[in-house]
Enzyme design. Structure first.
Site, PDB file in Angstrom:
ATOM      1  N   GLU A  21       0.832  -1.197   0.000  1.00  0.00           N
ATOM      2  CA  GLU A  21       0.000   0.000   0.000  1.00  0.00           C
ATOM      3  C   GLU A  21       0.870   1.252   0.000  1.00  0.00           C
ATOM      4  OE1 GLU A  21      -3.972  -0.401   2.359  1.00  0.00           O
ATOM      5  OE2 GLU A  21      -2.431  -1.484   3.480  1.00  0.00           O
ATOM      6  N   TYR A  53     -12.285  27.654  -0.222  1.00  0.00           N
ATOM      7  CA  TYR A  53     -12.349  26.187  -0.213  1.00  0.00           C
ATOM      8  C   TYR A  53     -11.171  25.563  -0.938  1.00  0.00           C
ATOM      9  CZ  TYR A  53     -17.219  27.935  -0.448  1.00  0.00           C
ATOM     10  OH  TYR A  53     -18.376  28.668  -0.317  1.00  0.00           O
ATOM     11  N   LYS A  99     -11.221   4.521   2.479  1.00  0.00           N
ATOM     12  CA  LYS A  99     -10.499   3.694   1.512  1.00  0.00           C
ATOM     13  C   LYS A  99     -11.576   2.915   0.766  1.00  0.00           C
ATOM     14  CE  LYS A  99      -6.074   2.398   3.586  1.00  0.00           C
ATOM     15  NZ  LYS A  99      -5.305   1.218   4.015  1.00  0.00           N
TER      16      LYS A  99
END
Length: 122
Positions: A21, A53, A99
């Site tokens: 990962e 933002y 995830k």
């Protein structure tokens, strides 16, 4: 207190417990709620009187992209703390990092962690 929601921020990053990962990476999704007073901006229509933002989205994307943590919990906490530190107007943040394709055998769901942090004194 007023709240700005930014949802569906997709970022590619390298946080994960498994070694692959941190080498191959994966997609993350981030949703954030930002508490701040927007009453002045509601009257002036000036971006200087609110939160841009774009700066928050950029901060989130950069942290996901450059962090290599073993735990999603650490990534979520790091992002929440960075937002409170970098954004003077924000008094509280609620952040969810997901995830969508965690490398877990026979699991097609999504892993999410949510934290709420408040600036000291609020």
């Amino acid at each position: 207190m007023d709240c700005i929601h930014l949802t569906g921020i997709r970022c590619y990053g390298y946080t994960g417990y498994l070694a692959e990962e941190q080498v191959l990476g994966q997609w993350f999704e981030v949703d954030v709620k930002l508490w701040l007073d927007i009453s002045t901006a509601a009257k002036t229509d000036a971006i200087e009187d609110t939160l841009d933002y774009r700066s928050v989205i950029s901060l989130i994307q950069n942290l996901v992209k450059t962090s290599k943590f073993a735990l999603l919990e650490r990534l979520v906490g790091t992002i929440a703390d960075a937002i409170l530190q970098e954004c003077d107007r924000v008094t509280q943040v609620q952040l969810t990092v997901s995830k969508p394709a965690a490398p877990i055998p026979d699991f097609g769901g999504k892993i999410s962690i949510e934290v709420t942090r408040t600036k000291p004194g609020f």
